[in-house]
Write an enzyme that holds these catalytic residues in place. Structure first.
Site, mmCIF file in Angstrom:
data_model
loop_
_atom_site.group_PDB
_atom_site.id
_atom_site.type_symbol
_atom_site.label_atom_id
_atom_site.label_comp_id
_atom_site.label_asym_id
_atom_site.label_seq_id
_atom_site.Cartn_x
_atom_site.Cartn_y
_atom_site.Cartn_z
ATOM 1 N N TYR A 145 -8.621 -7.220 8.199
ATOM 2 C CA TYR A 145 -7.437 -7.975 7.421
ATOM 3 C C TYR A 145 -7.271 -9.310 7.693
ATOM 4 C CZ TYR A 145 -2.866 -8.568 5.234
ATOM 5 O OH TYR A 145 -1.804 -8.904 4.577
ATOM 6 N N ASP A 146 -7.108 -9.459 9.094
ATOM 7 C CA ASP A 146 -6.687 -10.966 9.590
ATOM 8 C C ASP A 146 -7.896 -12.180 9.090
ATOM 9 O OD1 ASP A 146 -4.878 -9.292 10.468
ATOM 10 O OD2 ASP A 146 -5.067 -10.028 12.619
ATOM 11 N N VAL A 187 6.431 -0.420 9.196
ATOM 12 C CA VAL A 187 7.703 0.330 10.023
ATOM 13 C C VAL A 187 9.330 0.243 9.175
ATOM 14 C CG1 VAL A 187 8.475 -2.425 10.366
ATOM 15 C CG2 VAL A 187 9.008 -0.567 11.942
ATOM 16 N N SER A 189 9.256 1.140 5.599
ATOM 17 C CA SER A 189 9.081 2.597 4.944
ATOM 18 C C SER A 189 9.305 3.872 5.943
ATOM 19 C CB SER A 189 7.793 2.663 4.126
ATOM 20 O OG SER A 189 7.005 1.800 4.575
ATOM 21 N N GLN A 277 5.409 -10.979 18.974
ATOM 22 C CA GLN A 277 6.533 -11.770 18.510
ATOM 23 C C GLN A 277 5.937 -12.352 17.309
ATOM 24 O OE1 GLN A 277 7.900 -14.375 21.322
ATOM 25 N NE2 GLN A 277 9.892 -14.629 20.410
ATOM 26 N N ARG A 278 6.875 -12.375 16.282
ATOM 27 C CA ARG A 278 6.539 -12.972 14.964
ATOM 28 C C ARG A 278 7.731 -13.514 14.208
ATOM 29 N NH1 ARG A 278 3.320 -9.526 11.030
ATOM 30 N NH2 ARG A 278 1.631 -10.024 12.330
HETATM 31 P P1 NAD Z 1 0.319 -3.641 -1.969
HETATM 32 O O1 NAD Z 1 -0.582 -2.760 -1.293
HETATM 33 O O2 NAD Z 1 1.592 -2.781 -2.658
HETATM 34 O O3 NAD Z 1 -0.263 -4.502 -3.111
HETATM 35 C C1 NAD Z 1 -1.939 -4.706 -3.125
HETATM 36 C C2 NAD Z 1 -2.321 -4.298 -4.456
HETATM 37 O O4 NAD Z 1 -3.700 -4.591 -4.692
HETATM 38 C C3 NAD Z 1 -2.325 -2.792 -4.699
HETATM 39 O O5 NAD Z 1 -1.646 -2.575 -5.895
HETATM 40 C C4 NAD Z 1 -3.719 -2.383 -4.707
HETATM 41 O O6 NAD Z 1 -3.879 -1.165 -5.521
HETATM 42 C C5 NAD Z 1 -4.364 -3.658 -5.160
HETATM 43 N N1 NAD Z 1 -5.924 -3.611 -4.432
HETATM 44 C C6 NAD Z 1 -6.191 -3.411 -3.242
HETATM 45 N N2 NAD Z 1 -7.708 -3.467 -3.200
HETATM 46 C C7 NAD Z 1 -7.989 -3.948 -4.515
HETATM 47 C C8 NAD Z 1 -9.319 -4.224 -5.272
HETATM 48 N N3 NAD Z 1 -10.428 -4.186 -4.475
HETATM 49 N N4 NAD Z 1 -9.336 -4.633 -6.530
HETATM 50 C C9 NAD Z 1 -7.965 -4.425 -7.271
HETATM 51 N N5 NAD Z 1 -6.798 -4.175 -6.746
HETATM 52 C C10 NAD Z 1 -6.813 -4.031 -5.427
HETATM 53 O O7 NAD Z 1 0.610 -4.693 -0.869
HETATM 54 P P2 NAD Z 1 1.953 -5.833 -1.261
HETATM 55 O O8 NAD Z 1 2.718 -5.884 0.095
HETATM 56 O O9 NAD Z 1 2.398 -5.804 -2.510
HETATM 57 O O10 NAD Z 1 0.884 -7.207 -0.945
HETATM 58 C C11 NAD Z 1 0.462 -7.941 -1.891
HETATM 59 C C12 NAD Z 1 -0.415 -9.197 -1.299
HETATM 60 O O11 NAD Z 1 0.589 -9.840 -0.340
HETATM 61 C C13 NAD Z 1 -1.735 -8.579 -0.314
HETATM 62 O O12 NAD Z 1 -2.581 -9.473 -0.858
HETATM 63 C C14 NAD Z 1 -1.109 -8.775 0.841
HETATM 64 O O13 NAD Z 1 -1.979 -8.955 1.894
HETATM 65 C C15 NAD Z 1 -0.079 -10.031 1.031
HETATM 66 N N6 NAD Z 1 1.083 -9.907 2.075
HETATM 67 C C16 NAD Z 1 2.016 -8.910 1.827
HETATM 68 C C17 NAD Z 1 2.731 -9.079 3.072
HETATM 69 C C18 NAD Z 1 3.893 -7.835 3.113
HETATM 70 O O14 NAD Z 1 4.680 -7.932 3.972
HETATM 71 N N7 NAD Z 1 4.140 -7.127 1.944
HETATM 72 C C19 NAD Z 1 2.520 -9.720 4.127
HETATM 73 C C20 NAD Z 1 1.748 -10.792 4.039
HETATM 74 C C21 NAD Z 1 0.851 -10.809 2.909
HETATM 75 N N1 UDP Z 2 6.024 0.412 14.088
HETATM 76 C C1 UDP Z 2 6.949 1.209 14.743
HETATM 77 N N2 UDP Z 2 6.853 2.449 14.337
HETATM 78 C C2 UDP Z 2 6.344 2.675 13.065
HETATM 79 C C3 UDP Z 2 5.655 1.796 12.374
HETATM 80 C C4 UDP Z 2 5.549 0.622 13.074
HETATM 81 O O1 UDP Z 2 7.356 0.888 16.158
HETATM 82 O O2 UDP Z 2 6.636 3.936 12.559
HETATM 83 C C5 UDP Z 2 6.132 -1.111 14.772
HETATM 84 C C6 UDP Z 2 4.529 -1.723 14.846
HETATM 85 O O3 UDP Z 2 3.969 -1.145 16.082
HETATM 86 C C7 UDP Z 2 4.660 -3.243 14.738
HETATM 87 C C8 UDP Z 2 5.960 -3.349 14.068
HETATM 88 O O4 UDP Z 2 6.806 -1.999 13.845
HETATM 89 O O5 UDP Z 2 5.037 -3.629 16.215
HETATM 90 C C9 UDP Z 2 5.636 -3.766 12.718
HETATM 91 O O6 UDP Z 2 4.595 -2.872 11.962
HETATM 92 P P1 UDP Z 2 4.173 -2.764 10.475
HETATM 93 O O7 UDP Z 2 3.021 -1.981 10.631
HETATM 94 O O8 UDP Z 2 5.146 -2.860 9.650
HETATM 95 O O9 UDP Z 2 3.663 -4.251 10.480
HETATM 96 P P2 UDP Z 2 2.809 -5.442 11.044
HETATM 97 O O10 UDP Z 2 2.467 -4.900 12.454
HETATM 98 O O11 UDP Z 2 1.323 -5.811 10.193
HETATM 99 O O12 UDP Z 2 3.619 -6.407 11.051
#
Ligand code: NAD
Ligand code: UDP
Length: 323
Positions: A145-146, A187, A189, A277-278
């Site tokens: 992902y990163d 976390v 949800s 930390q973020r």
């Molecule tokens: P989400 O999983 O609800 O949305 C992603 C959508 O992309 C889904 O509807 C999924 O079905 C679709 N998808 C995945 N692979 C696909 C493919 N190969 N072809 C077509 N569709 C595809 O997640 P979200 O939280 O709504 O995230 C939306 C965007 O924002 C993502 O790119 C994510 O990386 C970025 N983002 C979200 C967060 C967050 O905290 N929610 C943080 C940073 C970046």
């Molecule tokens: N986390 C937790 N319990 C859970 C799910 C996540 O303690 O049931 C922690 C996880 O280890 C991380 C933080 O919550 O430190 C945020 O996790 P999330 O997966 O939501 O997002 P990300 O790590 O990508 O920021």
């Protein structure tokens, strides 16, 4: 002026809200999604609108539409989702962005990339400004992902330099709200589901790691504002809420707001490469977009918990076994 806008990942948590907002503004919206991590129910209420179209398609295959703007959101976003098939995640991030950029170049559309705070990895600089180059483990389980998102940013800037494509890179920090996938393993949800069921709250590690949580309405507002900026604004721009909380603080808030009797249990193994930390430095967003988040964590959690109470979990498809 009404525009034709493509939202890849348009059936997802953020994508479906973005589509709603754009339709409310009078635009024509095409949501393209393969429904990997989302439900058709996220956009069912939009299907009757003549200005809305849903296209089921995988962004790793080319696509073509006559549009003015592209928001590129298609990519699994939760750790459990993106680690389920990591090779596919990298492919989606890279090829999806390349296909979206190819289209932007052909039809001269503006394109906004949903990048992420994960480009900073496990950061050593706090809060993180856009100039920080990050500390990402390129071979760990989060790398698909990163590094996929980092490569997507690189593609955006190379299309901009080589082909003059009008780009906007938004670095999104943890965002939550109604319609997030109840089984995404993130976390917010997890804790809400557990609190509502009176189950033990699953804290990974000591719970002292921090995150900054942005409510989805604030986030979508910032994305739209960024798309509307002058062509000289390419980003990257951090978008997130600068209020930083430990995960333990979050657990206590969720339990209290949900009125739950759940116990919080620390000490479960911390996932590998879990950032300690973020927190976003949003000075640039404040200056360039005139934006800052309005919704505080308590208020956003209340709205999210109220929504979770209405969800029939038996009707929700879990995309991966990681929750
Ligand atoms: P989400 O999983 O609800 O949305 C992603 C959508 O992309 C889904 O509807 C999924 O079905 C679709 N998808 C995945 N692979 C696909 C493919 N190969 N072809 C077509 N569709 C595809 O997640 P979200 O939280 O709504 O995230 C939306 C965007 O924002 C993502 O790119 C994510 O990386 C970025 N983002 C979200 C967060 C967050 O905290 N929610 C943080 C940073 C970046
Ligand atoms: N986390 C937790 N319990 C859970 C799910 C996540 O303690 O049931 C922690 C996880 O280890 C991380 C933080 O919550 O430190 C945020 O996790 P999330 O997966 O939501 O997002 P990300 O790590 O990508 O920021």
């Amino acid at each position: 002026m009404p525009k034709r806008i493509l939202v890849t990942g348009g059936a997802g948590f953020l994508g479906s809200h973005l589509c709603e907002r754009l339709l409310d503004q009078g635009h024509e919206v095409i949501a393209l999604d393969n429904l990997f991590t989302s439900q058709r129910s996220n956009i069912e209420h939009l299907l009757g609108q003549t200005r809305f179209e849903f296209v089921r398609h995988d962004v790793t295959e080319p696509f073509s539409f006559e549009v003015d703007e592209i928001y590129n959101l298609a990519c699994p976003a939760a750790p459990g989702h993106y680690q389920y098939n990591p090779i596919r995640t990298m492919k989606t991030s890279f090829m999806g962005t390349m296909h979206a950029l190819g289209l932007a170049k052909r039809v001269r559309a503006k394109i906004l990339q949903a990048s992420t705070s994960e480009v900073y990895g496990d950061p050593e600089v706090h809060p993180q400004p856009e100039s920080y180059r990050g500390l990402v483990n390129p071979i760990g389980p989060r790398a698909c992902y990163d590094e996929g998102k980092r490569a997507a940013e690189t593609l955006m800037f190379d299309y901009h330099r080589t082909h003059k494509v009008k780009i906007k890179v938004a670095r999104i920090f943890n965002t939550y709200g109604p319609r997030m996938h109840p089984f995404d393993g993130r976390v917010v949800s997890n804790f809400i589901r557990q609190a509502l069921a009176g189950e033990t709250i699953t804290m990974y590690g000591d719970g002292l790691q921090t995150r900054s949580f942005c409510y989805r309405d604030d986030l979508v507002e910032a994305m739209i504002r960024m798309m509307e900026t002058d062509d000289s604004v390419t980003g990257p721009i951090n978008i997130g809420n600068p209020d930083e909380f430990t995960i333990l603080d979050l657990a206590k808030k969720v339990v209290s707001i949900a009125g739950s009797s759940s116990k919080v249990e620390t000490g479960r193994p911390l996932p590998p490469d879990d950032p300690k930390q973020r927190c976003p430095d949003i000075s640039l967003a404040r200056k360039v977009l005139g934006w800052e988040p309005k919704i505080k964590l308590d208020a956003g959690l209340k709205k999210t918990i109220d929504w979770f109470r209405t969800v029939d979990f038996t009707g929700v498809r879990a995309p991966t076994p990681n929750y």
